[in-house]
Design an enzyme around this catalytic site. Structure first.
Site, PDB file in Angstrom:
ATOM      1  N   LYS A 186       0.892  -1.168   0.000  1.00 48.92           N
ATOM      2  CA  LYS A 186       0.000   0.000   0.000  1.00 48.92           C
ATOM      3  C   LYS A 186       0.925   1.210   0.000  1.00 48.92           C
ATOM      4  O   LYS A 186       0.853   2.086   0.867  1.00 48.92           O
ATOM      5  CB  LYS A 186      -0.907  -0.076   1.242  1.00 48.92           C
ATOM      6  CG  LYS A 186      -2.020   0.940   1.292  1.00 48.92           C
ATOM      7  CD  LYS A 186      -3.158   0.671   0.345  1.00 48.92           C
ATOM      8  CE  LYS A 186      -4.181   1.797   0.401  1.00 48.92           C
ATOM      9  NZ  LYS A 186      -5.142   1.774  -0.708  1.00 48.92           N
ATOM     10  N   ASP A 218      -5.607  -3.176  -2.000  1.00 44.89           N
ATOM     11  CA  ASP A 218      -7.051  -3.099  -2.278  1.00 44.89           C
ATOM     12  C   ASP A 218      -7.349  -3.622  -3.681  1.00 44.89           C
ATOM     13  O   ASP A 218      -8.310  -4.364  -3.902  1.00 44.89           O
ATOM     14  CB  ASP A 218      -7.590  -1.672  -2.070  1.00 44.89           C
ATOM     15  CG  ASP A 218      -6.664  -0.582  -2.590  1.00 44.89           C
ATOM     16  OD1 ASP A 218      -5.502  -0.884  -2.948  1.00 44.89           O
ATOM     17  OD2 ASP A 218      -7.096   0.585  -2.647  1.00 44.89           O
ATOM     18  N   ASP A 242      -2.462 -12.208   5.560  1.00 42.82           N
ATOM     19  CA  ASP A 242      -3.472 -12.894   6.368  1.00 42.82           C
ATOM     20  C   ASP A 242      -4.823 -12.820   5.655  1.00 42.82           C
ATOM     21  O   ASP A 242      -5.529 -13.818   5.457  1.00 42.82           O
ATOM     22  CB  ASP A 242      -3.532 -12.181   7.734  1.00 42.82           C
ATOM     23  CG  ASP A 242      -4.356 -12.933   8.755  1.00 42.82           C
ATOM     24  OD1 ASP A 242      -4.889 -14.009   8.418  1.00 42.82           O
ATOM     25  OD2 ASP A 242      -4.476 -12.448   9.896  1.00 42.82           O
TER      26      ASP A 242
END
Ligand code: NAD
Length: 351
Positions: A186, A218, A242
């Site tokens: 990110k 995202d 995760d």
């Protein structure tokens, strides 16, 4: 070859029993010793990672784990909760590299919630960093501000060497596959992952044959359900990995199909299914044991360097599926619904 067997909580003991049976079926002379962890560790020794369990795991060549956790422990102090035992054993054994393959067995194409044409032929390896990031960074905690309001704090941190060593694992695996690595970050918002991207680019100079791409997390979450076959090896940090690996698990039909390996720098590893302890179905003998059985196959491949027997287990799983055996989570019409132990027996028979 010493294996510490840690069944844990919930469905853990049921699924681990099936994997142990399959490993015994290979007659490799493995020395397997059981010990409690998680809620079971707390019940036995007042600690989710009892000292004796940690010693056993340290002395073993590999650890086979079921899962930990149960809602009934949610009110315990944080350091006594089952999940803490798991985080601690990963840290104590220095298991920084988590490999989660998401492979779709052709027989299960219709068990996925995605259209068969989107997922058929899917074969992704998610490489997740496991001992750093916001799950371990300091400072952390919940404190009370001067105005009496509470504040929660966690810290996302990665240093260069941590990023480099997980990057190396991903590039090495890519060299044995189709030589493509997608690094997920990110970097547009988080400086920690801006460094992550820089280090991955620097490292890629050592692997000129591997094509490195980058994707924001995202977008990666979206692309995984839109067009998952574009990915081969994905490498990412602890928290993003995760979440993305659970998402990827659903592409394969059920989280009950997904094995994982967590390795240290010398290929000592802990092997466990990617799912949790599933308290909702524990004790009913209906859980899918295949993720755990496939984790045992990964153990033979990555720790014991025994590709032949790893493949034997994987082929036996394929045969059981091809013969129509299905636990409830992957059951579709025209297949044979079986229990957890019946699925284990079907794999053993195929072996
Ligand atoms: P979960 O993975 O245990 O269960 C999610 C859903 O998937 C449930 O409906 C469950 O029945 C189903 N499921 C999971 N494994 C299955 C299997 N092998 N066969 C068939 N169905 C299966 O996640 P959760 O419900 O969010 O968490 C339950 C407990 O597990 C919590 O205490 C959590 O902290 C813990 N947990 C442990 C681990 C681990 O040990 N590695 C990982 C995730 C969650």
């Amino acid at each position: 070859m010493k294996i510490a067997v840690l069944p844990g909580d919930g469905i853990g003991p049921e699924i681990v029993a099936q994997a142990v049976q399959v490993l015994n079926g290979l007659n490799l002379g493995l020395e397997m010793t059981e010990a409690p962890i998680g809620g079971a560790g707390y019940e036995a020794a007042g600690d989710p990672l009892p000292e004796a369990t940690l010693q056993l795991a340290k002395e073993a060549d590999a650890v086979l784990l079921g899962a930990v956790g149960d809602w009934k422990y949610d009110k315990l102090e944080r350091h006594l909760r089952p999940e803490r035992g798991l985080l601690r054993i990963r840290k104590e054994l220095n298991l920084f590299a988590n490999l989660r393959p998401a492979l779709l067995y052709p027989e299960l194409a219709s068990a996925s919630t995605l259209k068969p044409e989107v997922v058929s032929g899917l074969d992704i390896m998610i490489v997740r960093e496991l001992t750093g990031d916001i799950y371990f960074g300091q400072p952390r905690g919940i404190s009370t501000l001067e105005n009496g309001e509470r504040e929660g704090i966690n810290t996302m941190r990665y240093n260069e060497s941590e990023i480099k060593r997980i990057g190396r694992v991903a590039f090495d695996i890519a060299m044995k596959r189709s030589k493509k690595v997608c690094s997920v970050d990110k970097a547009n918002v988080l400086e920690t992952t801006e460094l992550w991207r820089q280090v991955m680019i620097e490292l890629s100079a050592e692997y000129p044959e591997v094509e490195l791409s980058h994707m924001y997390v995202d977008n990666a979450a979206m692309q995984l359900v839109r067009a998952p076959k574009q990915f081969d090896v994905m490498v990412t940090g602890n928290i993003f990995g995760d979440i993305l690996s659970d998402e990827a698990s659903m592409l394969t039909g059920s989280i009950g199909m997904l094995p994982s390996a967590s390795l240290d720098a010398n290929n000592k590893g802990m092997y466990e299914p990617s799912h949790g302890s599933a308290p909702d179905i524990a004790g009913k003998n209906i859980a899918n044991p295949l993720a755990t059985i496939l984790s045992a196959a990964m153990m033979l491949r990555y720790t014991f360097n025994d590709e032949a027997n790893a493949t034997r287990i994987e082929d036996a799983v394929k045969k059981a599926l091809a013969d129509g055996y299905r636990t409830a989570d992957i059951y579709t019409e025209d297949t044979k619904k079986v229990s957890c132990s019946e699925m284990g027996a079907a794999v053993l028979a195929a072996l």
